[in-house]
Write a protein that holds these residues in place. Structure first.
Motif, short mmCIF file in Angstrom:
data_model
loop_
_atom_site.label_atom_id
_atom_site.label_comp_id
_atom_site.label_asym_id
_atom_site.label_seq_id
_atom_site.Cartn_x
_atom_site.Cartn_y
_atom_site.Cartn_z
N LEU A 30 44.77 46.60 44.48
CA LEU A 30 44.77 46.26 43.06
C LEU A 30 43.35 46.04 42.57
CD1 LEU A 30 46.24 45.46 40.45
CD2 LEU A 30 46.33 43.13 41.34
N ARG A 31 42.54 45.37 43.36
CA ARG A 31 41.15 45.11 42.98
C ARG A 31 40.36 46.41 42.85
NH1 ARG A 31 38.44 40.52 42.50
NH2 ARG A 31 36.22 40.50 42.81
N LYS A 32 40.57 47.34 43.79
CA LYS A 32 39.88 48.63 43.71
C LYS A 32 40.33 49.40 42.48
CE LYS A 32 38.71 49.62 48.47
NZ LYS A 32 38.84 50.56 49.58
N PHE A 33 41.62 49.36 42.19
CA PHE A 33 42.14 50.06 41.02
C PHE A 33 41.57 49.47 39.74
CE2 PHE A 33 45.34 50.25 37.63
CZ PHE A 33 45.37 51.63 37.44
N LEU A 34 41.55 48.14 39.63
CA LEU A 34 41.01 47.50 38.43
C LEU A 34 39.52 47.75 38.29
CD1 LEU A 34 42.94 44.12 38.31
CD2 LEU A 34 43.23 46.12 36.85
N ARG A 35 38.81 47.80 39.40
CA ARG A 35 37.38 48.11 39.35
C ARG A 35 37.17 49.52 38.82
NH1 ARG A 35 35.05 46.48 44.69
NH2 ARG A 35 35.38 44.41 43.84
N PHE A 36 38.00 50.46 39.28
CA PHE A 36 37.91 51.84 38.80
C PHE A 36 38.24 51.92 37.32
CE2 PHE A 36 39.93 56.05 38.20
CZ PHE A 36 38.83 56.84 38.48
N MET B 195 41.05 48.58 21.72
CA MET B 195 42.08 48.35 22.73
C MET B 195 41.49 48.35 24.14
SD MET B 195 45.49 50.30 21.41
CE MET B 195 44.75 51.79 20.78
N VAL B 196 40.56 49.27 24.40
CA VAL B 196 39.91 49.32 25.71
C VAL B 196 39.13 48.05 25.96
CG1 VAL B 196 38.10 50.50 27.02
CG2 VAL B 196 39.84 51.83 25.86
N ALA B 197 38.39 47.58 24.94
CA ALA B 197 37.58 46.37 25.11
C ALA B 197 38.46 45.15 25.39
CB ALA B 197 36.73 46.15 23.87
N VAL B 198 39.56 45.02 24.67
CA VAL B 198 40.47 43.89 24.90
C VAL B 198 41.09 43.98 26.30
CG1 VAL B 198 42.65 42.84 24.17
CG2 VAL B 198 40.94 43.47 22.48
N GLY B 199 41.49 45.17 26.70
CA GLY B 199 42.05 45.35 28.04
C GLY B 199 41.05 45.00 29.13
N LEU B 200 39.80 45.41 28.95
CA LEU B 200 38.77 45.09 29.93
C LEU B 200 38.51 43.59 29.98
CD1 LEU B 200 36.16 47.95 29.43
CD2 LEU B 200 37.85 47.71 31.24
N LEU B 201 38.52 42.95 28.84
CA LEU B 201 38.32 41.49 28.83
C LEU B 201 39.45 40.76 29.55
CD1 LEU B 201 37.01 40.89 25.21
CD2 LEU B 201 35.77 40.54 27.34
N LEU B 202 40.69 41.17 29.30
CA LEU B 202 41.83 40.50 29.92
C LEU B 202 41.88 40.73 31.43
CD1 LEU B 202 44.61 41.10 27.26
CD2 LEU B 202 43.37 38.99 27.74
N THR B 203 41.70 41.98 31.85
CA THR B 203 41.76 42.25 33.30
C THR B 203 40.54 41.68 34.01
OG1 THR B 203 40.78 44.45 32.98
CG2 THR B 203 43.20 44.30 33.07
N ALA C 146 38.94 38.90 33.13
CA ALA C 146 39.20 37.46 33.26
C ALA C 146 40.24 37.19 34.34
CB ALA C 146 39.67 36.90 31.92
N ALA C 147 41.23 38.06 34.45
CA ALA C 147 42.26 37.88 35.49
C ALA C 147 41.66 38.05 36.88
CB ALA C 147 43.40 38.86 35.27
N MET C 148 40.78 39.04 37.06
CA MET C 148 40.14 39.22 38.36
C MET C 148 39.22 38.04 38.67
SD MET C 148 39.23 43.22 38.97
CE MET C 148 38.04 43.33 37.68
N TRP C 149 38.52 37.54 37.66
CA TRP C 149 37.59 36.44 37.83
C TRP C 149 38.33 35.17 38.25
CZ3 TRP C 149 36.12 32.94 33.40
CH2 TRP C 149 35.13 32.04 33.77
#
Length: 68
Positions: free
Chosen positions: A4-10, A39-47, A49-52
């Protein structure tokens, strides 16, 4: 979790490339591209923060998944 972490990083890399292309190209004048960039910016912020905060969120998700 490592997959999951590799996927989110990608996904973050692809999102960053899109946002960079959006800022440095004529796409900034397109309403559709502007909406997509938001939409991309909001998605990147949410994911991001979730990874952090994953160590704090994991127990909550584990409890929720065990109830279902």
């Amino acid at each position: 979790m490592p997959k999951l972490r590799k996927f989110l990083r990608f996904v973050h890399i692809l999102g960053g490339v899109y946002l960079g292309a959006f800022v440095f190209s004529p796409l900034i004048e397109s309403p559709a591209a502007t909406a997509a960039a938001r939409m991309v910016a909001v998605g990147l912020l949410l994911t991001g923060a979730a990874m952090w905060q994953w160590r704090r969120l994991a127990p909550v998700f584990n409890r929720l998944s065990s109830r279902a």
